[in-house]
Enzyme design. Structure first.
Site, PDB file in Angstrom:
ATOM      1  N   TYR A  59     116.716 -78.850  60.171  1.00  7.78           N
ATOM      2  CA  TYR A  59     115.993 -77.753  60.813  1.00  7.78           C
ATOM      3  C   TYR A  59     116.925 -76.561  61.037  1.00  7.78           C
ATOM      4  O   TYR A  59     116.587 -75.416  60.716  1.00  7.78           O
ATOM      5  CB  TYR A  59     115.405 -78.233  62.140  1.00  7.78           C
ATOM      6  CG  TYR A  59     114.586 -77.199  62.882  1.00  7.78           C
ATOM      7  CD1 TYR A  59     113.275 -76.928  62.503  1.00  7.78           C
ATOM      8  CD2 TYR A  59     115.110 -76.507  63.977  1.00  7.78           C
ATOM      9  CE1 TYR A  59     112.510 -75.989  63.190  1.00  7.78           C
ATOM     10  CE2 TYR A  59     114.365 -75.586  64.656  1.00  7.78           C
ATOM     11  CZ  TYR A  59     113.065 -75.321  64.266  1.00  7.78           C
ATOM     12  OH  TYR A  59     112.316 -74.388  64.947  1.00  7.78           O
ATOM     13  N   LYS A  75     116.777 -72.760  59.218  1.00  9.54           N
ATOM     14  CA  LYS A  75     116.614 -71.520  59.980  1.00  9.54           C
ATOM     15  C   LYS A  75     117.789 -70.558  59.751  1.00  9.54           C
ATOM     16  O   LYS A  75     117.602 -69.332  59.758  1.00  9.54           O
ATOM     17  CB  LYS A  75     116.444 -71.837  61.468  1.00  9.54           C
ATOM     18  CG  LYS A  75     115.176 -72.630  61.784  1.00  9.54           C
ATOM     19  CD  LYS A  75     113.914 -71.934  61.309  1.00  9.54           C
ATOM     20  CE  LYS A  75     112.661 -72.683  61.726  1.00  9.54           C
ATOM     21  NZ  LYS A  75     111.417 -71.989  61.318  1.00  9.54           N
TER      22      LYS A  75
END
Length: 262
Positions: A158, A162
Site C-alpha cells: 500500500y 501511494k
C-alpha cells in the site's frame, strides 16, 4: 460572492467512505457528478447518485474495475454520455493489504498495485485523453496517502503504491500542463472508514492488540487530537476541483491532522 464554475466530474470508488464524501461535497458545490465503483457495490453507488440528484444536480453511475483498461475507457465514455463532457477526474479508488513483507504473496502485491497504481494511471490517462480532445483543459486529482511520504510497517505494498502515485502525479503534471490540465493528489491520514476498520483489525492481529487499540495507538500521533472524517478530505478535494486551485499542479498534499509535516 464568487460564483462556482459548474463542472462535470467523475469520482472512482465513490460508493462509500472518502469517495462518497467527495462526491456529495462536490454536488453541494454545484457540480454534476458520476459515481464509479465495482459491481459488488453497484447498489450503494446508485444510492449516492440518488442523493446527488436529490441535491438538484445531474448524476449517474459508471460501474467499472479501474484496473481494466477497457472498463476505464467505457467508464469515461459513460460519464461523457451522462454529463456531456469530463472536466474533473478524481481517481479515488484504492485498497489496502496488511501483512509483513516476508510473508507477502506476490498475488497480494499485484492486487494492491493493480488497483492503487495501475488503476490511477489508467484513470489519469483516459481522463487526459478526453480532456485534450475537448480542448478546454481540466483537472485530474488522485488519491495518495500520508504513506506516500513515510510508510507504515505492515502496509508495504500500500505504501509503495501511494509513493508511486505521488511520482505519477508529478510526471503527469509536467506532461499535460501544455494542455491546460492540472494534476494533483490528496494524502489522507487515519480516516474513520471501512478501510481503516480493516487496517485496525489486521494490525491488531499482527501486533496482539484488541479491536480498536491499533487505531488508537496510531491516532496518538495526530496533533489535532482526533481521527479524520471523510468530510475533512472532501473539503480539500473541493478546493482542488474549484477555480481557486487553477495555479496549482504536481502537488500531493497531506490532510492528516498533523501526523507528518513536509
Amino acid at each position: 460572492m464568487r460564483k462556482t464554475t459548474s463542472r462535470a466530474i467523475l469520482v472512482t470508488g465513490a460508493a462509500r467512505g472518502i469517495g462518497r464524501a467527495i462526491a456529495l461535497r462536490l454536488a453541494e458545490d454545484g457540480h454534476d457528478v458520476v459515481i464509479n465503483d465495482i459491481p459488488a457495490n453497484e447498489e450503494a453507488a446508485e444510492a449516492v447518485a440518488q442523493e446527488i440528484r436529490g441535491l438538484g444536480r445531474t448524476s449517474g453511475t459508471a460501474i467499472a474495475d479501474v484496473s481494466e483498461p477497457e472498463e476505464v475507457h467505457r467508464m469515461v465514455a459513460d460519464t461523457v454520455a451522462a454529463l456531456g463532457r469530463l472536466d474533473v477526474m478524481i481517481a479515488n479508488a484504492g485498497i489496502a493489504h496488511i501483512q509483513g513483507l516476508l510473508d507477502l504473496d506476490v498475488a497480494d502485491w499485484d492486487r494492491v498495485m493493480n488497483v492503487n497504481l495501475r488503476g490511477v494511471f489508467l484513470c489519469y490517462q483516459a481522463a487526459a485523453r478526453q480532456m485534450i480532445a475537448q480542448g478546454s483543459g481540466g483537472k485530474i486529482i488522485g488519491a495518495a496517502s500520508i504513506v506516500a511520504y513515510r510508510p507504515f510497517a505492515l502496509l508495504g505494498p500500500y505504501s509503495a503504491s501511494k509513493w508511486a502515485v505521488r511520482g505519477l502525479t508529478q510526471a503527469a503534471a509536467m506532461e499535460w500542463a501544455r494542455h491546460g490540465i492540472t494534476v494533483n493528489a490528496y494524502c489522507p491520514g487515519i480516516v474513520g472508514t471501512d478501510m481503516w476498520d480493516l487496517i485496525d483489525e489486521k494490525l491488531g492481529a499482527e501486533e496482539g492488540l484488541a479491536k480498536g487499540e491499533a487505531i488508537r495507538k496510531y491516532a496518538g500521533a495526530i496533533m489535532l487530537g482526533r481521527v479524520s472524517e471523510p468530510e475533512d478530505v472532501a473539503k480539500y478535494v473541493s478546493y482542488l476541483a474549484s477555480d481557486d486551485s487553477d495555479y496549482m499542479t504536481g502537488q500531493s498534499v497531506m490532510i492528516d491532522g498533523g501526523i507528518q509535516f513536509s
